[in-house]
Design a protein around this motif. Structure first.
Motif, PDB file in Angstrom:
ATOM      1  N   UNK A 103      55.249  41.927  31.312  1.00  4.22           N
ATOM      2  CA  UNK A 103      55.241  42.196  29.873  1.00  4.22           C
ATOM      3  C   UNK A 103      56.083  41.302  29.225  1.00  4.22           C
ATOM      4  N   UNK A 104      55.687  41.077  28.104  1.00  5.50           N
ATOM      5  CA  UNK A 104      56.890  40.364  27.303  1.00  5.50           C
ATOM      6  C   UNK A 104      57.906  41.389  26.697  1.00  5.50           C
ATOM      7  N   UNK A 105      59.011  40.752  26.474  1.00  4.65           N
ATOM      8  CA  UNK A 105      60.212  41.638  26.317  1.00  4.65           C
ATOM      9  C   UNK A 105      60.004  42.380  25.024  1.00  4.65           C
ATOM     10  N   UNK A 106      59.857  43.778  24.798  1.00  6.56           N
ATOM     11  CA  UNK A 106      59.786  44.380  23.571  1.00  6.56           C
ATOM     12  C   UNK A 106      60.939  44.884  22.973  1.00  6.56           C
ATOM     13  N   UNK A 107      62.170  44.684  23.714  1.00  2.00           N
ATOM     14  CA  UNK A 107      63.231  45.661  23.478  1.00  2.00           C
ATOM     15  C   UNK A 107      64.086  45.306  22.388  1.00  2.00           C
ATOM     16  N   UNK A 108      64.352  43.924  22.163  1.00  2.00           N
ATOM     17  CA  UNK A 108      65.197  43.352  21.070  1.00  2.00           C
ATOM     18  C   UNK A 108      66.819  43.908  21.006  1.00  2.00           C
ATOM     19  N   UNK A 109      67.514  44.090  22.146  1.00  2.00           N
ATOM     20  CA  UNK A 109      68.677  44.427  22.254  1.00  2.00           C
ATOM     21  C   UNK A 109      69.000  45.993  21.991  1.00  2.00           C
ATOM     22  N   UNK A 110      67.987  46.964  22.130  1.00  2.24           N
ATOM     23  CA  UNK A 110      68.286  48.323  21.907  1.00  2.24           C
ATOM     24  C   UNK A 110      68.173  48.941  23.423  1.00  2.24           C
ATOM     25  N   UNK A 111      68.603  50.235  23.326  1.00  2.00           N
ATOM     26  CA  UNK A 111      68.464  51.137  24.528  1.00  2.00           C
ATOM     27  C   UNK A 111      67.107  51.575  24.459  1.00  2.00           C
ATOM     28  N   UNK A 112      66.503  51.693  25.481  1.00  2.00           N
ATOM     29  CA  UNK A 112      65.038  52.134  25.554  1.00  2.00           C
ATOM     30  C   UNK A 112      64.943  53.004  26.903  1.00  2.00           C
ATOM     31  N   UNK A 113      63.923  53.874  26.592  1.00  2.00           N
ATOM     32  CA  UNK A 113      63.388  54.582  27.912  1.00  2.00           C
ATOM     33  C   UNK A 113      62.093  54.081  28.358  1.00  2.00           C
ATOM     34  N   UNK A 114      62.061  53.676  29.692  1.00  2.00           N
ATOM     35  CA  UNK A 114      60.735  53.029  30.214  1.00  2.00           C
ATOM     36  C   UNK A 114      60.142  54.362  31.239  1.00  2.00           C
ATOM     37  N   UNK A 115      58.862  54.498  30.839  1.00  2.00           N
ATOM     38  CA  UNK A 115      58.277  55.746  31.725  1.00  2.00           C
ATOM     39  C   UNK A 115      56.916  54.975  32.729  1.00  2.00           C
ATOM     40  N   UNK A 116      56.817  54.949  33.781  1.00  2.00           N
ATOM     41  CA  UNK A 116      55.660  54.543  34.360  1.00  2.00           C
ATOM     42  C   UNK A 116      55.000  55.934  35.264  1.00  2.00           C
ATOM     43  N   UNK A 117      53.750  56.383  34.758  1.00  2.00           N
ATOM     44  CA  UNK A 117      53.303  57.460  35.036  1.00  2.00           C
ATOM     45  C   UNK A 117      51.991  56.904  36.013  1.00  2.00           C
ATOM     46  N   UNK A 118      51.857  57.069  37.292  1.00  2.32           N
ATOM     47  CA  UNK A 118      50.756  56.467  38.091  1.00  2.32           C
ATOM     48  C   UNK A 118      49.679  57.796  38.108  1.00  2.32           C
ATOM     49  N   UNK A 119      48.558  57.550  37.751  1.00  2.00           N
ATOM     50  CA  UNK A 119      47.462  58.240  38.023  1.00  2.00           C
ATOM     51  C   UNK A 119      47.346  59.036  39.395  1.00  2.00           C
ATOM     52  N   UNK A 120      47.544  60.358  39.464  1.00  2.00           N
ATOM     53  CA  UNK A 120      47.348  61.028  40.720  1.00  2.00           C
ATOM     54  C   UNK A 120      48.470  60.383  41.879  1.00  2.00           C
ATOM     55  N   UNK A 121      49.709  60.105  41.242  1.00  2.00           N
ATOM     56  CA  UNK A 121      50.670  59.674  42.010  1.00  2.00           C
ATOM     57  C   UNK A 121      52.143  60.041  41.536  1.00  2.00           C
ATOM     58  N   UNK A 122      52.929  59.052  41.769  1.00  2.00           N
ATOM     59  CA  UNK A 122      54.302  59.240  41.308  1.00  2.00           C
ATOM     60  C   UNK A 122      54.655  58.800  39.791  1.00  2.00           C
ATOM     61  N   UNK A 123      55.802  59.316  39.327  1.00  2.00           N
ATOM     62  CA  UNK A 123      56.272  58.901  38.045  1.00  2.00           C
ATOM     63  C   UNK A 123      57.694  58.648  37.977  1.00  2.00           C
ATOM     64  N   UNK A 124      57.996  57.880  37.217  1.00  2.00           N
ATOM     65  CA  UNK A 124      59.419  57.468  37.135  1.00  2.00           C
ATOM     66  C   UNK A 124      59.880  56.977  35.725  1.00  2.00           C
ATOM     67  N   UNK A 125      61.174  57.570  35.437  1.00  2.00           N
ATOM     68  CA  UNK A 125      61.648  57.039  34.042  1.00  2.00           C
ATOM     69  C   UNK A 125      63.064  56.305  34.386  1.00  2.00           C
ATOM     70  N   UNK A 126      63.539  55.468  33.473  1.00  2.00           N
ATOM     71  CA  UNK A 126      64.731  54.814  33.602  1.00  2.00           C
ATOM     72  C   UNK A 126      65.140  54.442  31.980  1.00  2.00           C
ATOM     73  N   UNK A 127      66.473  54.691  31.773  1.00  2.00           N
ATOM     74  CA  UNK A 127      67.077  54.051  30.512  1.00  2.00           C
ATOM     75  C   UNK A 127      67.727  52.820  30.857  1.00  2.00           C
ATOM     76  N   UNK A 128      67.376  51.838  29.757  1.00  2.00           N
ATOM     77  CA  UNK A 128      67.672  50.432  29.961  1.00  2.00           C
ATOM     78  C   UNK A 128      68.149  49.760  28.673  1.00  2.00           C
ATOM     79  N   UNK A 129      69.300  49.088  28.758  1.00  2.00           N
ATOM     80  CA  UNK A 129      69.730  48.314  27.807  1.00  2.00           C
ATOM     81  C   UNK A 129      69.441  46.666  28.031  1.00  2.00           C
TER      82      UNK A 129
END
Length: 81
Positions: free
Chosen positions: A30-56
């Motif tokens: 993906x192109x970088x959508x963040x532009x210097x801010x702090x964000x929460x990135x969440x990945x949720x796999x259908x019928x599978x694991x989920x993960x979340x990470x804060x990133x600046x």
């Protein structure tokens, strides 16, 4: 596998909301959508694991966040260019 990828700012502004189907061993970039801010990135796999990470994003835009999806977990790692 099918996964939902979301990137949300601290003020709940949604920067990315994508449902992607991806084969084992494949890569999605993906192109970088963040532009210097702090964000929460969440990945949720259908019928599978989920993960979340804060990133600046680093000020000089020389970093990236990589997400590895395995059968039982989602892991995140920051890399510098």
């Amino acid at each position: 596998m099918t996964a939902i990828v979301r990137v949300v700012r601290e003020d709940d502004t949604r920067l990315l909301d994508d449902t992607v189907s991806i084969a084992a061993g494949a890569t999605r970039t993906y192109e970088n959508p963040i532009e210097g801010s702090t964000v929460r990135v969440t990945v949720d796999v259908e019928n599978g694991p989920e993960g979340t990470r804060e990133w600046t994003e680093w000020a000089n835009d020389s970093s990236g966040l990589f997400v590895d999806i395995r059968e039982r977990d989602v892991s995140f790692s920051v890399v510098a260019a």
